[in-house]
Design a protein around this motif. Structure first.
Motif, short mmCIF file in Angstrom:
data_model
loop_
_atom_site.label_atom_id
_atom_site.label_comp_id
_atom_site.label_asym_id
_atom_site.label_seq_id
_atom_site.Cartn_x
_atom_site.Cartn_y
_atom_site.Cartn_z
N HIS A 193 -2.93 6.59 2.57
CA HIS A 193 -2.09 5.36 2.19
C HIS A 193 -3.11 4.92 0.98
O HIS A 193 -3.56 4.02 1.15
CB HIS A 193 -3.69 4.71 3.50
N SER A 194 -2.96 5.40 -0.34
CA SER A 194 -2.86 5.51 -1.50
C SER A 194 -1.30 5.65 -2.01
O SER A 194 -0.46 5.83 -1.72
CB SER A 194 -3.72 6.70 -2.22
N GLU A 231 -1.55 11.84 -10.68
CA GLU A 231 -0.94 10.40 -10.71
C GLU A 231 -1.87 9.36 -9.31
O GLU A 231 -2.72 8.24 -9.94
CB GLU A 231 0.50 9.88 -11.07
N ILE A 232 -1.62 9.65 -8.31
CA ILE A 232 -1.98 8.61 -7.07
C ILE A 232 -3.78 8.31 -7.30
O ILE A 232 -4.22 7.39 -6.60
CB ILE A 232 -2.12 9.32 -6.03
N LYS A 233 -4.58 9.67 -7.61
CA LYS A 233 -5.31 9.71 -7.43
C LYS A 233 -6.45 8.23 -8.57
O LYS A 233 -5.24 7.71 -9.42
CB LYS A 233 -6.38 10.56 -8.37
N VAL A 235 -1.50 1.10 -12.14
CA VAL A 235 -2.35 0.38 -11.26
C VAL A 235 -2.77 0.69 -9.98
O VAL A 235 -1.86 1.44 -9.28
CB VAL A 235 -1.79 -0.74 -11.14
N ALA A 236 -2.89 1.52 -9.39
CA ALA A 236 -3.47 2.84 -8.14
C ALA A 236 -4.15 2.08 -6.82
O ALA A 236 -5.79 1.09 -7.80
CB ALA A 236 -3.97 3.93 -8.90
N HIS A 283 3.22 -3.44 -5.02
CA HIS A 283 2.94 -3.35 -3.27
C HIS A 283 2.26 -2.80 -2.52
O HIS A 283 2.61 -1.08 -2.95
CB HIS A 283 4.99 -2.85 -2.42
N PHE A 284 1.52 -3.01 -1.80
CA PHE A 284 0.03 -2.03 -1.32
C PHE A 284 0.52 -1.84 0.42
O PHE A 284 0.34 -2.99 0.70
CB PHE A 284 -0.98 -2.43 -1.55
N ALA A 285 0.47 -1.31 0.81
CA ALA A 285 1.14 -1.28 2.53
C ALA A 285 0.51 -0.31 2.98
O ALA A 285 -0.14 0.81 2.93
CB ALA A 285 2.28 -0.11 2.43
#
Length: 303
Positions: A162-163, A216-218, A241-242, A280-282
């Motif tokens: 979920h990131s 990159e997701i970190k 933007v993470a 978009h954050f889901a």
């Protein structure tokens, strides 16, 4: 007599076990289709969509086959009844999109913010009912994309934990002036972590990332609420933007979140209209068998 007593005791144990199994089976079944609770922010334009999740007993004779949203006849609905399978239940979803349909009916044009809190559920036996689904905020984009947009999306990815992240390139000087979301309180309360990492341009050095998507997701940079706005961005700068959902309770982890964070920009020279980049954050639940069982028991008590 002793033999008859043992026999009677054995029969009592068998009957008790049989009754217990029936009670346990009934306690872990739903008598009707149940929608999860949704917290959704969507931009009503072609390409955007939202998902509505529901839980249904496999033994139910009356199955959900479609939904209808009153006042929005042009929305396209795609059912996925077996999104995830569990021992006694199925987790399904309805994908609702603003894309044009083959029927010739155009999606609704929405210029003002609106909220949808219920839909009409259509069942296999011909019946229907209005059901509550949480809240879906329809928030029109203030400034649509134009030619020569100052910010260009270059890469992005998401993870099963979920990131995810978006990376942007600055094409001409702008000032990052603000950020907005219907659900900004989730960021303020720590249920959603959002960081911004701004890499300033150094002449002769490319900021193209060589790191794999997993790295990159970190989260890196600073919490987005700590940005000292406005922030000057020059041509060639890079903005990452993470996000990571950090839901604090089992109840929240059984809810659905689809958020749209808008970063707001003003032209540094004042010659162009303001502009937004939308992120978009889901969060979609992926419950275990045990979590499904607990959720079913809670919902049975509420029905």
């Amino acid at each position: 007599m002793r033999g008859k007593g043992y026999y009677f005791l054995a029969m009592l144990l068998i009957a008790g076990s049989w009754v217990g199994n029936i009670w346990y089976d009934q306690a872990n079944r739903l008598e009707r289709t149940v929608f999860l609770e949704h917290y959704i922010e969507v931009i009503p334009e072609a390409g955007d969509y939202f998902d509505l999740y529901y839980l249904e007993d496999k033994r139910l004779e009356r199955k959900l086959i479609d939904i209808y949203i009153e006042g929005y006849p042009g929305l396209q609905v795609s059912p996925y009844p077996n999104y995830a399978e569990y021992r006694k239940q199925s987790l399904g979803k309805m994908i609702v999109s603003f894309d044009s349909t083959d029927s010739g009916q155009e999606p609704p044009e929405i210029k003002e913010p609106a909220v949808i809190r219920q839909v009409t559920a259509l069942y296999s036996d011909g019946s229907s009912e209005k059901v509550r689904i949480g809240e879906i905020h329809l928030v029109p984009r203030d400034n649509v994309n134009r030619d020569h947009d100052p910010i260009q999306w270059t890469s992005g990815a998401g993870s099963s934990d979920h990131s995810g992240y978006d990376r942007l390139a600055v094409r001409r000087p702008v000032n990052l002036t603000g950020l907005s979301s219907v659900y900004m309180s989730m960021v303020e309360e720590g249920d959603l972590l959002v960081h911004a990492d701004i890499a300033k341009r150094t002449p002769g050095i490319s900021h193209r990332s060589e790191a794999p998507s997993e790295a990159e997701i970190k989260l890196s940079g600073v919490p987005i609420l700590d940005l000292p706005l406005p922030v000057r961005l020059n041509q060639g700068d890079s903005v990452k933007v993470a996000y990571k959902f950090n839901l604090s309770s089992p109840a929240k982890r059984m809810q659905v979140y689809q958020l749209r964070l808008r970063l707001e920009y003003a032209d540094a020279e004042g010659d162009q209209a303001p502009w937004q980049s939308v992120h978009h954050f889901a969060y979609y639940p992926s419950p275990t068998e045990r979590e499904i069982t607990e959720y079913v028991r809670e919902r049975r008590g509420a029905l």
